[in-house]
Design a protein around this motif. Structure first.
Motif, mmCIF file in Angstrom:
data_model
loop_
_atom_site.group_PDB
_atom_site.id
_atom_site.type_symbol
_atom_site.label_atom_id
_atom_site.label_comp_id
_atom_site.label_asym_id
_atom_site.label_seq_id
_atom_site.Cartn_x
_atom_site.Cartn_y
_atom_site.Cartn_z
ATOM 1 N N THR A 143 2.504 1.749 -3.365
ATOM 2 C CA THR A 143 1.599 2.272 -4.403
ATOM 3 C C THR A 143 1.346 3.751 -4.198
ATOM 4 O O THR A 143 1.145 4.520 -5.151
ATOM 5 C CB THR A 143 0.237 1.527 -4.403
ATOM 6 N N LEU A 144 1.363 4.197 -2.972
ATOM 7 C CA LEU A 144 1.165 5.597 -2.687
ATOM 8 C C LEU A 144 2.392 6.411 -3.123
ATOM 9 O O LEU A 144 2.255 7.539 -3.606
ATOM 10 C CB LEU A 144 0.917 5.817 -1.199
ATOM 11 N N LEU A 145 3.540 5.889 -2.921
ATOM 12 C CA LEU A 145 4.747 6.630 -3.207
ATOM 13 C C LEU A 145 5.199 6.486 -4.657
ATOM 14 O O LEU A 145 5.996 7.265 -5.139
ATOM 15 C CB LEU A 145 5.877 6.152 -2.302
ATOM 16 N N HIS A 146 4.694 5.735 -5.310
ATOM 17 C CA HIS A 146 5.149 5.534 -6.664
ATOM 18 C C HIS A 146 4.325 6.172 -7.664
ATOM 19 O O HIS A 146 3.627 6.741 -8.116
ATOM 20 C CB HIS A 146 5.181 4.060 -6.927
ATOM 21 N N TRP B 201 0.827 -1.198 0.000
ATOM 22 C CA TRP B 201 0.000 0.000 0.000
ATOM 23 C C TRP B 201 0.860 1.245 0.000
ATOM 24 O O TRP B 201 0.623 2.198 -0.750
ATOM 25 C CB TRP B 201 -0.927 -0.046 1.212
ATOM 26 N N LEU B 202 1.922 1.228 0.850
ATOM 27 C CA LEU B 202 2.811 2.384 0.927
ATOM 28 C C LEU B 202 3.567 2.531 -0.408
ATOM 29 O O LEU B 202 3.787 3.672 -0.881
ATOM 30 C CB LEU B 202 3.783 2.212 2.100
#
Length: 143
Positions: A140-143, A137-138
Motif C-alpha cells: 500500500t505504501l509503494l503503490h 502494508w508495504l
C-alpha cells in the motif's frame, strides 16, 4: 586266676557245673574237652559271621557312595536345568522390560512433540501473518 592259654575260665566252668548240677568235673574230663571243642567251633563261626558282616558293610558303604554320587549328579543336573530356565526367564523379562521402556519413551516423545508442534505452528502462523501484513502494508505504501 584263669590260665592264659585257656580261651575261657575252666575253673569257673567246673564250679558252675558243680553248683547247678551237683556234678564235679576235673580239668582233664572229656566233658571239658567237648566244651573246648564247642568254644573253638563257636569262635570260628563267629569269625566267619564277622567276615560276612564286614563284607556286607563294605558292600553297603560302596553302594551308598554310588548312591551319593548318583544323587549328586542328579542334583547338579537339576540345578543346571533350573539355572538355564532362570536365565531364559530373566532374558525374557529383560526383553519385555525393554519393549515397555521403548513404548514409554515413545509416549514421552509424543507428549513432548505435540506441544512443541503446536508452539512452532503458532509461531509459524504468527510469522506468516506478520509477513503477510508487512507485505500488504508495504504494498500500500509503494503503490
Amino acid at each position: 586266676m584263669p590260665n592264659e592259654n585257656d580261651p575261657f575260665p575252666t575253673q569257673r566252668l567246673i564250679a558252675e557245673v558243680a553248683a547247678r548240677h551237683k556234678v564235679f568235673l576235673k580239668p582233664d574230663d572229656p566233658a571239658i574237652a567237648l566244651v573246648t571243642m564247642n568254644q573253638l567251633i563257636l569262635d570260628d563261626a563267629m569269625e566267619s559271621v564277622h567276615r560276612q558282616i564286614r563284607a556286607t558293610i563294605a558292600e553297603f558303604h560302596a553302594s551308598m557312595q554310588k548312591a551319593e554320587k548318583r544323587a549328586g549328579s542328579i542334583l547338579a543336573q537339576g540345578v543346571q536345568e533350573s539355572a538355564v530356565q532362570m536365565k531364559r526367564g530373566l532374558q525374557n523379562d529383560i526383553h519385555v522390560a525393554g519393549l515397555k521402556a521403548r513404548e514409554i519413551v515413545h509416549l514421552v516423545n509424543e507428549a513432548h512433540r505435540r506441544p512443541a508442534l503446536i508452539r512452532w505452528s503458532a509461531v509459524g502462523l504468527v510469522a506468516g501473518a506478520l509477513l503477510f501484513g508487512g507485505g500488504v502494508w508495504l504494498g500500500t505504501l509503494l503503490h
